[in-house]
Design a protein around this motif. Sequence first.
Motif, PDB file in Angstrom:
ATOM      1  N   LEU A   1      -5.897   6.850   1.866  1.00 15.30           N
ATOM      2  CA  LEU A   1      -5.499   5.502   2.276  1.00 15.30           C
ATOM      3  C   LEU A   1      -6.434   4.889   3.315  1.00 15.30           C
ATOM      4  O   LEU A   1      -6.422   3.674   3.507  1.00 15.30           O
ATOM      5  N   ARG A   2      -7.247   5.696   3.965  1.00 15.50           N
ATOM      6  CA  ARG A   2      -8.228   5.137   4.895  1.00 15.50           C
ATOM      7  C   ARG A   2      -9.131   4.135   4.178  1.00 15.50           C
ATOM      8  O   ARG A   2      -9.635   3.177   4.772  1.00 15.50           O
ATOM      9  N   ILE A   3      -9.317   4.344   2.875  1.00 15.10           N
ATOM     10  CA  ILE A   3     -10.159   3.442   2.088  1.00 15.10           C
ATOM     11  C   ILE A   3      -9.609   2.019   2.115  1.00 15.10           C
ATOM     12  O   ILE A   3     -10.374   1.052   2.018  1.00 15.10           O
ATOM     13  N   MET A   4      -8.297   1.863   2.279  1.00 12.10           N
ATOM     14  CA  MET A   4      -7.731   0.510   2.324  1.00 12.10           C
ATOM     15  C   MET A   4      -8.264  -0.274   3.517  1.00 12.10           C
ATOM     16  O   MET A   4      -8.489  -1.482   3.427  1.00 12.10           O
ATOM     17  N   ASP A   5      -8.475   0.400   4.649  1.00  6.98           N
ATOM     18  CA  ASP A   5      -9.072  -0.274   5.798  1.00  6.98           C
ATOM     19  C   ASP A   5     -10.517  -0.667   5.498  1.00  6.98           C
ATOM     20  O   ASP A   5     -10.972  -1.752   5.873  1.00  6.98           O
TER      21      ASP A   5
ATOM     22  N   ILE B   1       0.838  -1.204   0.000  1.00  6.31           N
ATOM     23  CA  ILE B   1       0.000   0.000   0.000  1.00  6.31           C
ATOM     24  C   ILE B   1       0.871   1.252   0.000  1.00  6.31           C
ATOM     25  O   ILE B   1       0.631   2.203  -0.760  1.00  6.31           O
ATOM     26  N   ARG B   2       1.902   1.252   0.822  1.00  9.92           N
ATOM     27  CA  ARG B   2       2.793   2.422   0.870  1.00  9.92           C
ATOM     28  C   ARG B   2       3.511   2.623  -0.455  1.00  9.92           C
ATOM     29  O   ARG B   2       3.655   3.755  -0.941  1.00  9.92           O
ATOM     30  N   GLU B   3       3.971   1.540  -1.051  1.00 14.96           N
ATOM     31  CA  GLU B   3       4.682   1.656  -2.328  1.00 14.96           C
ATOM     32  C   GLU B   3       3.748   2.175  -3.427  1.00 14.96           C
ATOM     33  O   GLU B   3       4.133   3.033  -4.233  1.00 14.96           O
ATOM     34  N   ALA B   4       2.519   1.662  -3.463  1.00 14.59           N
ATOM     35  CA  ALA B   4       1.560   2.116  -4.471  1.00 14.59           C
ATOM     36  C   ALA B   4       1.179   3.577  -4.242  1.00 14.59           C
ATOM     37  O   ALA B   4       1.008   4.349  -5.201  1.00 14.59           O
TER      38      ALA B   4
END
Length: 445
Positions: free
Chosen positions: A107-111, A68-71
């Motif tokens: 990135l909250r969407i990833m959760d 996720i961080r890399e993307a």
Amino acid sequence: MTGATMLAAALLFPTLAHAQAQNGLSNLFGGIFSGSNPAPSQALPGGAQPWSGEDGASGHPLMTATAIREAAANFDNCVAAMWPDAARRGITQENFQRFTAGLSPDLRIMDLLDSQPEFTKSIWDYLDILVNDNRLAKGREILAKYKAQFDATEKAYGVDRYIVAAIWGIESNYSTQMGDRSVLQSTATLACIGRRQAYFKDEFLSALEILNRGDLNPEQMRGSWAGAFGPTQFMPTAFKRYAVDGDGDGRRDVVDDPSDLIASTANNLKKDGWQAGQTWGYEVVVPKGFNYMLADRAKVMTIAQWEKLGITRPSQQPFTHPGEKAYLLAPAGAEGPGFLMLQNYRVIMKYNPAEAYALAIGHFADRLRGGQPFVQPWPRQERELSRAERLELQQLLSQRGFYKGTPDGQFGGQTREALRNFQASIGAPADGFASSDMLERLRGR
């Protein structure tokens, strides 16, 4: 709209394949449908929560914290690389640059993408929440206020006004709970980060097409974390398929123009196979000793055939069209009411493929036209299983040779079938209802 199942007997939860199905309901239930995640210790400006920084619960390689961080670090390049695809869709370079300028990943969407609800609600609790006196009163106001628009839509599309009004009420509580995330930001995030990039790339590019055409502006395109927007929660791709200009002003404004909103929602249902002048289904009484292996979407019979098996209406009224084909739904097993579901119920499930949602829409529509509450009681003494208990139930079914899938705590058709076969093996009604009693019997206590 074209809407996803994760509760006992595959009834209540929409799947991400129809991401927007979660969205309007998440807005109404304040997170019930989006699951529970550890609360971050610090909130972002505006009350938004930051990403937890943890691996996603799915275990997908693109959902690890590192991936996720890399993307996210490559987000700008990812968005820029979509320009050739945007150009092929007729989006001008000026508009592409204007609408993507300043985009950053949420990135909250990833959760939210990988959330795993620990507890679920029963179907009767959902119906209590969705079909209540306040929403019914508001729905009747909406029907009166926009009578001319509903009249025109019924004439043009043959879709029952009460169904359209019910969808409007349940998806957004009549435009009061539509979500406030930027559709562009959400779909761009999901197009570049996480495990559903191909799906959401289409949604992102479709959102750009809507803006490029001038139907809506970016401020109107605000909604759920997965990109559904407007009072009846269109995904961008669904907007492209179904949105129509109901009042002839040259725009398809499904957010602020009631004519376009009502007509577009009806057009969706019509194109999905709505049968004009027909109902969605009937509450029915299932006789004692009934073979619940017949309560299955794949087992379709005429209503006359169901009557020969002892199925009746609780009011003893005759069925209007005995030749209609229907399947039997028993969402709370042998202890709750049954329902014969017709073609229009299947159409509602194309809008959102969760059986409890479709049942709520049909019932809410009936109540709006003056119908009564369901007659038969629900087994309110039952409680829904926690995720850990659902996982254990699947594991126990697997150990006994009934369940062939990978236990994951999420109930679908395979789990229901396995549970039915176990129930039949012990002489219990094979209704597929995952009660705490069934879990105890599987435990062998």
